[in-house]
Every structure is written in C-alpha cells, then in structure tokens.
Scaffold this motif. Sequence first.
Motif, PDB file in Angstrom:
ATOM      1  N   GLY A 219       0.814  -1.208   0.000  1.00  0.00           N
ATOM      2  CA  GLY A 219       0.000   0.000   0.000  1.00  0.00           C
ATOM      3  C   GLY A 219       0.847   1.258   0.000  1.00  0.00           C
ATOM      4  O   GLY A 219       2.090   1.208  -0.043  1.00  0.00           O
ATOM      5  N   TYR A 220       0.171   2.402   0.079  1.00  0.00           N
ATOM      6  CA  TYR A 220       0.839   3.697   0.046  1.00  0.00           C
ATOM      7  C   TYR A 220       1.780   3.854   1.244  1.00  0.00           C
ATOM      8  O   TYR A 220       1.419   3.573   2.385  1.00  0.00           O
ATOM      9  CB  TYR A 220      -0.209   4.814   0.073  1.00  0.00           C
ATOM     10  N   GLY A 221       3.006   4.284   0.960  1.00  0.00           N
ATOM     11  CA  GLY A 221       3.961   4.577   2.021  1.00  0.00           C
ATOM     12  C   GLY A 221       4.656   3.370   2.611  1.00  0.00           C
ATOM     13  O   GLY A 221       5.308   3.473   3.649  1.00  0.00           O
ATOM     14  N   GLN A 222       4.548   2.210   1.948  1.00  0.00           N
ATOM     15  CA  GLN A 222       5.218   1.012   2.434  1.00  0.00           C
ATOM     16  C   GLN A 222       6.409   0.680   1.539  1.00  0.00           C
ATOM     17  O   GLN A 222       6.596   1.258   0.469  1.00  0.00           O
ATOM     18  CB  GLN A 222       4.238  -0.163   2.473  1.00  0.00           C
ATOM     19  N   LEU A 223       7.225  -0.262   1.986  1.00  0.00           N
ATOM     20  CA  LEU A 223       8.355  -0.760   1.207  1.00  0.00           C
ATOM     21  C   LEU A 223       8.218  -2.271   1.041  1.00  0.00           C
ATOM     22  O   LEU A 223       7.728  -2.964   1.942  1.00  0.00           O
ATOM     23  CB  LEU A 223       9.680  -0.422   1.891  1.00  0.00           C
TER      24      LEU A 223
ATOM     25  N   ALA B 255       7.220  -9.501  -4.215  1.00  0.00           N
ATOM     26  CA  ALA B 255       6.690  -8.210  -3.787  1.00  0.00           C
ATOM     27  C   ALA B 255       7.398  -7.086  -4.537  1.00  0.00           C
ATOM     28  O   ALA B 255       8.522  -6.714  -4.182  1.00  0.00           O
ATOM     29  CB  ALA B 255       6.863  -8.035  -2.278  1.00  0.00           C
ATOM     30  N   PRO B 256       6.788  -6.545  -5.575  1.00  0.00           N
ATOM     31  CA  PRO B 256       7.381  -5.392  -6.266  1.00  0.00           C
ATOM     32  C   PRO B 256       7.231  -4.143  -5.414  1.00  0.00           C
ATOM     33  O   PRO B 256       6.393  -4.083  -4.508  1.00  0.00           O
ATOM     34  CB  PRO B 256       6.557  -5.296  -7.554  1.00  0.00           C
ATOM     35  N   GLU B 257       8.047  -3.155  -5.702  1.00  0.00           N
ATOM     36  CA  GLU B 257       8.007  -1.905  -4.939  1.00  0.00           C
ATOM     37  C   GLU B 257       7.655  -0.745  -5.861  1.00  0.00           C
ATOM     38  O   GLU B 257       8.210  -0.612  -6.957  1.00  0.00           O
ATOM     39  CB  GLU B 257       9.369  -1.652  -4.288  1.00  0.00           C
TER      40      GLU B 257
ATOM     41  N   GLY C 253      -3.463  -7.365  -3.700  1.00  0.00           N
ATOM     42  CA  GLY C 253      -3.161  -5.945  -3.621  1.00  0.00           C
ATOM     43  C   GLY C 253      -3.726  -5.374  -2.342  1.00  0.00           C
ATOM     44  O   GLY C 253      -4.903  -5.590  -2.028  1.00  0.00           O
ATOM     45  N   PHE C 254      -2.888  -4.660  -1.604  1.00  0.00           N
ATOM     46  CA  PHE C 254      -3.320  -4.036  -0.349  1.00  0.00           C
ATOM     47  C   PHE C 254      -3.470  -2.527  -0.535  1.00  0.00           C
ATOM     48  O   PHE C 254      -2.558  -1.867  -1.054  1.00  0.00           O
ATOM     49  CB  PHE C 254      -2.308  -4.325   0.759  1.00  0.00           C
ATOM     50  N   SER C 255      -4.631  -1.981  -0.142  1.00  0.00           N
ATOM     51  CA  SER C 255      -4.864  -0.545  -0.167  1.00  0.00           C
ATOM     52  C   SER C 255      -4.609   0.020  -1.573  1.00  0.00           C
ATOM     53  O   SER C 255      -5.224  -0.428  -2.537  1.00  0.00           O
ATOM     54  CB  SER C 255      -3.983   0.129   0.891  1.00  0.00           C
ATOM     55  N   GLN C 256      -3.694   0.973  -1.727  1.00  0.00           N
ATOM     56  CA  GLN C 256      -3.408   1.528  -3.051  1.00  0.00           C
ATOM     57  C   GLN C 256      -2.931   0.441  -4.012  1.00  0.00           C
ATOM     58  O   GLN C 256      -3.151   0.523  -5.215  1.00  0.00           O
ATOM     59  CB  GLN C 256      -2.347   2.629  -2.953  1.00  0.00           C
ATOM     60  N   GLY C 257      -2.294  -0.582  -3.472  1.00  0.00           N
ATOM     61  CA  GLY C 257      -1.817  -1.678  -4.298  1.00  0.00           C
ATOM     62  C   GLY C 257      -2.936  -2.483  -4.922  1.00  0.00           C
ATOM     63  O   GLY C 257      -2.732  -3.167  -5.931  1.00  0.00           O
TER      64      GLY C 257
ATOM     65  N   TRP D   5      -7.388  -6.328  -0.757  1.00  0.00           N
ATOM     66  CA  TRP D   5      -7.395  -6.168   0.698  1.00  0.00           C
ATOM     67  C   TRP D   5      -7.375  -4.682   1.054  1.00  0.00           C
ATOM     68  O   TRP D   5      -6.433  -3.971   0.718  1.00  0.00           O
ATOM     69  CB  TRP D   5      -6.171  -6.866   1.288  1.00  0.00           C
ATOM     70  N   ALA D   6      -8.440  -4.228   1.713  1.00  0.00           N
ATOM     71  CA  ALA D   6      -8.558  -2.818   2.107  1.00  0.00           C
ATOM     72  C   ALA D   6      -8.451  -1.896   0.904  1.00  0.00           C
ATOM     73  O   ALA D   6      -7.937  -0.780   0.995  1.00  0.00           O
ATOM     74  CB  ALA D   6      -7.505  -2.458   3.150  1.00  0.00           C
ATOM     75  N   GLY D   7      -8.917  -2.361  -0.221  1.00  0.00           N
ATOM     76  CA  GLY D   7      -8.884  -1.594  -1.456  1.00  0.00           C
ATOM     77  C   GLY D   7      -9.796  -2.258  -2.472  1.00  0.00           C
ATOM     78  O   GLY D   7     -10.485  -3.229  -2.165  1.00  0.00           O
ATOM     79  N   GLY D   8      -9.800  -1.745  -3.690  1.00  0.00           N
ATOM     80  CA  GLY D   8     -10.705  -2.307  -4.681  1.00  0.00           C
ATOM     81  C   GLY D   8     -10.236  -2.087  -6.101  1.00  0.00           C
ATOM     82  O   GLY D   8      -9.098  -1.694  -6.355  1.00  0.00           O
ATOM     83  N   PHE D   9     -11.147  -2.340  -7.035  1.00  0.00           N
ATOM     84  CA  PHE D   9     -10.867  -2.186  -8.460  1.00  0.00           C
ATOM     85  C   PHE D   9     -10.618  -0.719  -8.800  1.00  0.00           C
ATOM     86  O   PHE D   9     -11.263   0.173  -8.258  1.00  0.00           O
ATOM     87  CB  PHE D   9     -12.057  -2.682  -9.292  1.00  0.00           C
TER      88      PHE D   9
END
Length: 215
Positions: free
Chosen positions: A32-36, A56-58, A114-118, A139-143
């Motif tokens: 998600g946003y702000g993660q590594l 896990a791409p970054e 995909g989590f959040s922004q991912g 997860w915690a996000g959508g299409f």
Amino acid sequence: MKKSLHFQYQAHYALSHEPTFEEKEVWLVLHGYGQLAEFFLRKFQPHDSSERLFIAPEGTNYNYLNGFSGRVGANWMTRHEREVAIANNHVLLDSLMEKYLSGFASLPKVKVLGFSQGAATATRWASQWSGSIVQLILWAGGFAEDMKLDLAREKFGKTKILMVMGDQDEFVTDQAILAQQKMLFKLGKTAEELSYSGGHQIDSELLSKIIDSNA
C-alpha cells in the motif's frame, strides 16, 4: 516545452526465496501507500515454501513519510503525471512476471494480492496482463475506477475474487463499498467477502486462512 525521455530505469522488489522454478504457486503481492516491499513481504514470509513463491514489487515513487527526513515509503502513483506512473507500473510488473515465469517448464498458478493503493494498481495491471490469474485478492482496497471494463470482464472471467476489509478500517467507507459492488456488477462477477476485527492492515490470522485454504 515539456517533453519526455525514455531511458533504462532500476526498480526494486523482494522475493520470499530464490526460486527453484518447481513451485506450484506464484503470488504477486502489492504493498500500500507509504510502504516498502521488503517489509510488506514479511507478512507473507511465514507461508513461504518449496511450492509457493511470493514476489513483492516496490512502487517506484518515494517520499518521506513525515516532513523532510526520517522514514521513507513508496507509492504507486500520485495525481502528478498519473498516466505516466500507470504506464511505468505496467512495464515494471510485466517485466517482473516475465523474468520469473519464463523460468518454469510448467507454469504455476498465479495469484495476485493488492493491499490498499496496491489493490487498484493490481486490478489495473492484471486486467491487461497477457497471463492468467486464478485468484485476485483485494485487501482494504478495490478495483481501479479507470480500468478498461471490456478487457477486465474477459480477463477476470475465470478468476476467483476475494475482497477483504477490517471492520474498523477508517479508509473503507460505505460509498467506497457501494462503488465496488457496482464495479463487480459491471464485470459480471461476484466476490467472496471476508472481514476481520481491525483497521487498515494485513491481519495475519485471516491471511493464513486464505493462503492455507488454497494450499
């Protein structure tokens, strides 16, 4: 006059182990946003095995999480030059999957989380990827709202979709849930909906159940 220049670029990603190319499953997991990537991958590392590889791409955009120093996080895009970032994401993810899947004599099952922004990034990319995805977990996000529906409808025709959220997630609103239900309707798909007690995070217990149920 504003112009663009194409050049070779280095991007980062993390692996749960060095592949043997005999794995039965390959999981592409987008933070998600702000993660590594290397830290996001730790959530999945307990489920690593000789038959399951996590990639896990970054995101290639970086920023300080607070002020002008300290911890740095990655993101998949911002409003600035958004279309360029999307195109770059597609090139990155296409190249990454080609690099590893080309080593298999017999293609493994590909699963995408995909989590959040991912999550939006995952759906936008997966809807146009040439390969086959057996499971898509949002997860915690959508299409992504700007996904090309005709391509997505065909691509996800045989893909199992899971939508996961915490019951205390401050970023998941009733309006967002309704928007995702409308998107599923347009795609002609249904999704298995799972929830857990918690906020905007990966719940380890539920993640284990999801992964083990598909072992």
